[in-house]
Design a protein around this motif. Structure first.
Motif, mmCIF file in Angstrom:
data_model
loop_
_atom_site.group_PDB
_atom_site.id
_atom_site.type_symbol
_atom_site.label_atom_id
_atom_site.label_comp_id
_atom_site.label_asym_id
_atom_site.label_seq_id
_atom_site.Cartn_x
_atom_site.Cartn_y
_atom_site.Cartn_z
ATOM 1 N N ALA A 3 0.890 -1.225 0.103
ATOM 2 C CA ALA A 3 -0.002 -0.173 -0.049
ATOM 3 C C ALA A 3 0.863 1.233 -0.083
ATOM 4 O O ALA A 3 0.578 2.279 -0.623
ATOM 5 C CB ALA A 3 -0.892 0.050 1.250
ATOM 6 N N ALA A 4 1.946 1.108 0.548
ATOM 7 C CA ALA A 4 2.672 2.336 0.814
ATOM 8 C C ALA A 4 3.457 2.598 -0.413
ATOM 9 O O ALA A 4 3.588 3.842 -1.045
ATOM 10 C CB ALA A 4 3.803 2.108 1.776
ATOM 11 N N VAL A 5 3.991 1.311 -1.275
ATOM 12 C CA VAL A 5 4.624 1.836 -2.434
ATOM 13 C C VAL A 5 3.346 2.235 -3.611
ATOM 14 O O VAL A 5 3.609 3.164 -4.435
ATOM 15 C CB VAL A 5 5.027 0.480 -3.029
ATOM 16 N N VAL A 6 2.510 1.798 -3.653
ATOM 17 C CA VAL A 6 1.151 2.254 -4.362
ATOM 18 C C VAL A 6 0.997 3.739 -4.389
ATOM 19 O O VAL A 6 0.827 4.556 -5.037
ATOM 20 C CB VAL A 6 -0.217 1.403 -4.168
ATOM 21 N N VAL A 7 0.918 4.086 -2.992
ATOM 22 C CA VAL A 7 0.656 5.680 -2.504
ATOM 23 C C VAL A 7 1.906 6.454 -3.231
ATOM 24 O O VAL A 7 1.615 7.479 -3.671
ATOM 25 C CB VAL A 7 0.215 5.720 -1.031
ATOM 26 N N GLY A 8 3.111 6.054 -2.855
ATOM 27 C CA GLY A 8 4.311 6.626 -3.384
ATOM 28 C C GLY A 8 4.070 6.800 -4.944
ATOM 29 O O GLY A 8 4.548 7.831 -5.451
ATOM 30 N N ILE A 57 1.356 6.914 -6.986
ATOM 31 C CA ILE A 57 0.469 7.887 -7.312
ATOM 32 C C ILE A 57 0.833 9.085 -6.884
ATOM 33 O O ILE A 57 0.713 10.091 -7.817
ATOM 34 C CB ILE A 57 -0.910 7.461 -6.402
ATOM 35 N N VAL A 58 1.692 9.309 -5.797
ATOM 36 C CA VAL A 58 1.978 10.849 -5.607
ATOM 37 C C VAL A 58 3.205 11.058 -6.322
ATOM 38 O O VAL A 58 3.183 12.438 -7.009
ATOM 39 C CB VAL A 58 2.610 10.905 -4.074
ATOM 40 N N LEU A 59 4.025 10.336 -6.953
ATOM 41 C CA LEU A 59 5.120 10.790 -7.710
ATOM 42 C C LEU A 59 4.727 11.006 -9.141
ATOM 43 O O LEU A 59 5.256 11.815 -9.884
ATOM 44 C CB LEU A 59 6.337 9.812 -7.655
ATOM 45 N N THR A 60 3.707 10.121 -9.583
ATOM 46 C CA THR A 60 3.447 10.532 -10.948
ATOM 47 C C THR A 60 2.403 11.310 -11.160
ATOM 48 O O THR A 60 1.492 11.415 -12.301
ATOM 49 C CB THR A 60 3.199 9.168 -11.660
ATOM 50 N N ASP A 61 1.825 12.007 -10.096
ATOM 51 C CA ASP A 61 0.609 12.831 -10.429
ATOM 52 C C ASP A 61 1.145 14.062 -10.821
ATOM 53 O O ASP A 61 1.973 14.854 -10.431
ATOM 54 C CB ASP A 61 -0.118 13.268 -8.928
ATOM 55 N N ASP A 62 0.522 14.515 -12.200
ATOM 56 C CA ASP A 62 1.019 15.513 -12.982
ATOM 57 C C ASP A 62 -0.325 16.688 -12.899
ATOM 58 O O ASP A 62 -1.198 16.276 -13.647
ATOM 59 C CB ASP A 62 1.235 15.138 -14.395
ATOM 60 N N ASP A 63 0.072 17.668 -12.384
ATOM 61 C CA ASP A 63 -0.990 18.798 -12.194
ATOM 62 C C ASP A 63 -0.884 19.789 -13.449
ATOM 63 O O ASP A 63 -1.786 20.767 -13.379
ATOM 64 C CB ASP A 63 -0.975 19.464 -10.818
#
Length: 76
Positions: free
Chosen positions: A58-63, A65-71
């Motif tokens: 779960a920590a890897v998945v959240v990481g 998602i956070v790193l690849t989030d492009d705003d």
């Protein structure tokens, strides 16, 4: 005169009520009761390692998602 007497009786009942209740509550107290735990068998999940693995995934998945989030917008 009657109003003052009723006020005095009400005040005395408010003062005496906790002392009377304390004596009655001692009989209901569970402070002297002993508690024992029930023995549970077969309730281990691989020594807890499955839970740790699930938290790590779960920590890897959240990481990710956070790193690849492009705003930023696609067009400028």
């Amino acid at each position: 005169m009657l109003k003052k007497m009723m006020t005095a009786v009400a005040a005395m009942s408010l003062v005496a009520a906790p002392a009377i209740a304390q004596g009655n509550a001692a009989k209901l107290s569970v402070a002297n009761a002993s508690r024992t735990g029930a023995e549970v068998k077969g309730n281990e999940v691989l020594g807890g390692s499955v839970i740790l693995i699930a938290l790590a995934v779960a920590a890897v998945v959240v990481g990710v998602i956070v790193l690849t989030d492009d705003d930023e917008p696609a067009s400028r």
